[in-house]
Each structure stands twice: as C-alpha cells, then as structure tokens.
Scaffold this motif. Structure first.
Motif, PDB file in Angstrom:
ATOM      1  N   CYS A   1    -109.436 -33.413  -8.153  1.00 40.94           N
ATOM      2  CA  CYS A   1    -109.102 -32.066  -7.672  1.00 40.94           C
ATOM      3  C   CYS A   1    -109.751 -31.003  -8.546  1.00 40.94           C
ATOM      4  O   CYS A   1    -110.166 -29.952  -8.048  1.00 40.94           O
ATOM      5  CB  CYS A   1    -107.597 -31.866  -7.630  1.00 40.94           C
ATOM      6  SG  CYS A   1    -106.821 -32.799  -6.293  1.00 40.94           S
TER       7      CYS A   1
ATOM      8  N   LEU B   1    -104.362 -30.258 -12.848  1.00 48.23           N
ATOM      9  CA  LEU B   1    -105.294 -30.782 -11.858  1.00 48.23           C
ATOM     10  C   LEU B   1    -105.854 -32.126 -12.315  1.00 48.23           C
ATOM     11  O   LEU B   1    -106.342 -32.254 -13.434  1.00 48.23           O
ATOM     12  CB  LEU B   1    -106.469 -29.805 -11.677  1.00 48.23           C
ATOM     13  CG  LEU B   1    -106.116 -28.445 -11.059  1.00 48.23           C
ATOM     14  CD1 LEU B   1    -107.350 -27.543 -11.063  1.00 48.23           C
ATOM     15  CD2 LEU B   1    -105.591 -28.617  -9.650  1.00 48.23           C
TER      16      LEU B   1
ATOM     17  N   GLN C   1    -102.364 -30.155  -6.986  1.00 49.77           N
ATOM     18  CA  GLN C   1    -103.175 -30.045  -5.771  1.00 49.77           C
ATOM     19  C   GLN C   1    -102.858 -31.187  -4.802  1.00 49.77           C
ATOM     20  O   GLN C   1    -102.465 -30.968  -3.683  1.00 49.77           O
ATOM     21  CB  GLN C   1    -104.660 -30.076  -6.169  1.00 49.77           C
ATOM     22  CG  GLN C   1    -105.596 -29.455  -5.186  1.00 49.77           C
ATOM     23  CD  GLN C   1    -105.572 -27.929  -5.206  1.00 49.77           C
ATOM     24  OE1 GLN C   1    -106.204 -27.315  -4.392  1.00 49.77           O
ATOM     25  NE2 GLN C   1    -104.825 -27.309  -6.119  1.00 49.77           N
ATOM     26  N   CYS C   2    -103.001 -32.399  -5.283  1.00 48.83           N
ATOM     27  CA  CYS C   2    -102.845 -33.558  -4.394  1.00 48.83           C
ATOM     28  C   CYS C   2    -101.536 -34.308  -4.640  1.00 48.83           C
ATOM     29  O   CYS C   2    -101.207 -35.227  -3.897  1.00 48.83           O
ATOM     30  CB  CYS C   2    -104.018 -34.524  -4.563  1.00 48.83           C
ATOM     31  SG  CYS C   2    -104.057 -35.359  -6.165  1.00 48.83           S
TER      32      CYS C   2
ATOM     33  N   GLU D   1    -112.264 -28.117  -7.248  1.00 47.17           N
ATOM     34  CA  GLU D   1    -111.979 -26.728  -7.602  1.00 47.17           C
ATOM     35  C   GLU D   1    -113.256 -26.058  -8.116  1.00 47.17           C
ATOM     36  O   GLU D   1    -113.561 -24.919  -7.775  1.00 47.17           O
ATOM     37  CB  GLU D   1    -110.905 -26.711  -8.699  1.00 47.17           C
ATOM     38  CG  GLU D   1    -110.206 -25.373  -8.868  1.00 47.17           C
ATOM     39  CD  GLU D   1    -109.273 -25.077  -7.703  1.00 47.17           C
ATOM     40  OE1 GLU D   1    -108.867 -23.921  -7.564  1.00 47.17           O
ATOM     41  OE2 GLU D   1    -108.964 -26.016  -6.901  1.00 47.17           O
TER      42      GLU D   1
END
Lengths: 145, 145
Positions: A138, A134, A98-99, A142
């Motif tokens: 994150c 993740l 994600q990041c 989510e």
DNA sequence: TTGTAAATGAAAATCATTTACAAGTAGGTG
DNA sequence: CACCTACTTGTAAATGATTTTCATTTACAA
C-alpha cells in the motif's frame, strides 16, 4: 491450551456448562488470532446451530475474565479476540490502514511498561499496543499517486 | 504551538476560515491532553455559542490530517484528542479501568517499533500504546474486598 | 422430581461517530 | 460592491458494534 481445558476452567469458576457456551468456547479455540465477534458467531451457527450475538459476547467476556482469551483492540472501532492468556505468548501487530492487513510483530514492551508502572503503584492488566500505518504494497501504491 | 499558528496552518491548507472552526481550534488548543469530543463540544458551547457535534468532529479530523492534533485511542470505546503533532513530545498513558484516572508514562516504544516495522517495509503512522489496569488506590480497594 | 438462580434469544436500547441534505456563507471574480 | 459557487453548517437520521431488557428456558443442587 485446548478448548476442553478452557471449558474445565470455566466450570471450576462456577459458570454453568451450557450447550451454547461450549460451542462458543470450541470455536474460539479452533480459530486463530484476531477473531471478530461477528465471525465467531457465524462460525458457531454454521457448525453447530442456534447461537445469538449476546451469548457470544457474554461468553467472550467470561473467557477474557478467566484469563483464557485475550481481547485485542486495534483502535479501528471493533474488538478482536484470540485464545491465550495475557501472560502467554501474546503478540502485537502492524495494521495497514489501507488494506487492513495485519502483520505480527515480535516486539512487546509489556515488561518495561510493567516496570515503569510499578513506580507509581499501577498494576497493568492489559496492554494495548498496535502500530497503524501502511504495509509495503500500500505504501508503494501511495507513492505512485 | 498556540491556536493561532494552528489556525494559520489550516488556512494555508485551503480550509475556509469559518467562525465555528476557529472556536473549535481555540478550545482544543486551550485544553490539555486526552480531550473527548463531547467535552470539546460543551466547552465550545459554554464559551462561544452555537456549534454542532458534526462540526466538532469534522474540525478535529482536519486538525489530525494537518498533523496539528493527535488522535488517541485507549480501546475504551471512545476517542481522545490532544494538541500536538505525531512527532512532537507525544506520550502515552496508564489508564485505570476502575476510576478512569490517566497517568502519563514517559516510556515510548515508537523508535523500536519503527525499526522493527522497517524490516517488512511497513510505514508506521500512528502508534496505539496504552496500558490499562488499576491505579494504586483502586488496586488497594480491590485488595480489601 | 423439583425449585431456583443462572442463562438464553429476540428485540430494543446505547453510544460514539458519521452521513444526507437543505439552507447559509466565505472568498474570489467582474 | 454585488454576485456566484463551491465549501460549510446544523438538524435529523443513519450507522454499527456492543449491551441491556425481559419473558422464557435450563442446569444442577437438594
């Protein structure tokens, strides 16, 4: 190992000692782990002047060949480099999809893989081992969705 | 799981049941492990007629999303696909960098990685774990040089 | 100093994968 | 069944990291 030792090793391997190579070697060894080629190029240019992308890649190739730098693949369409031989204290990562954050992980299965591989006469040269998923924050975001 | 079950699952997920998608699903499930997108495309064309590369990739994406197919990354600039969910009997490989041969390896560190990751709240979704090196016969040839 | 093989940079090529977009189609609705 | 509309498709072009080509330059042994 510092950059000068690496530099000497390249010399011993018969590579010519050019200005550009020295710059790249210096920068790679000045950087930490997981450096991108693009990033290395721009640091070289900032501090030392003219270098081209092909030269960066070519120098990285020879450093990896010489066992002075590791090539790390996180399966994200790009390659990272970091100082250190394959047998040094290499380590692996948890990569947040994600990041993009990357956390070191202490675990390394190289030993058991080598054992397993030995059974069929396979010689391990590189171990790709990264977990993608993740990170805590994150994963929390989510869950809120 | 056979292709028809996978096909039903896609339907349940709201994807439209198009001719092209069916062809791709059939072929992927007919193939073994580590199939390349290019290879899947050509098999689809051989046996069933017109399919385009974007459609192959799009269908593979949805199969991976649905947890019906695994995406495998060996860090060699290409992506492989194979039928099976992330939790099925997934397995890893020894990849020969010389001849490209790929041997299955029984070992899988997923469990210990998950444990390790849990400590920092990281949720593992995909494990990249492949050893690259020389298979027995290529290692032998290498020695002769 | 010189010759030559090795190294360089700019530009173009690769190659797997993805996107844009106009044209076609699945599948629900009346 | 006819129709509508959002979802799909294929073509062609875009992408983006990495590599190659090739003419020019440079390291370094003689």
């Amino acid at each position: 190992m510092d950059w000068q030792q690496a530099w000497d090793q390249l010399g011993q391997r018969g590579y010519r000692k050019t200005q550009q190579r020295m710059i790249v070697v210096k920068e790679v060894f000045a950087g930490g782990c997981l450096q991108g080629a693009e990033e290395i190029l721009s640091r070289c240019r900032e501090k030392d002047g003219g270098i081209s992308m092909p030269t960066v890649y070519r120098t990285l190739d020879m450093l990896v060949d010489a066992g002075l730098v590791r090539r790390v693949n996180l399966g994200l369409g790009r390659t990272w480099f970091e100082p250190g031989g394959p047998d040094d204290d290499h380590h692996h990562h948890l990569v947040c999809e994600q990041c993009g954050k990357r956390e070191k992980i202490a675990l390394c299965p190289l030993g058991i893989v080598e054992n397993e591989a030995k059974r069929s006469g396979f010689k391990v040269r590189e171990l790709h081992f990264e977990a993608v998923g993740l990170c805590r924050s994150c994963a929390a975001k989510e869950r809120k969705k």
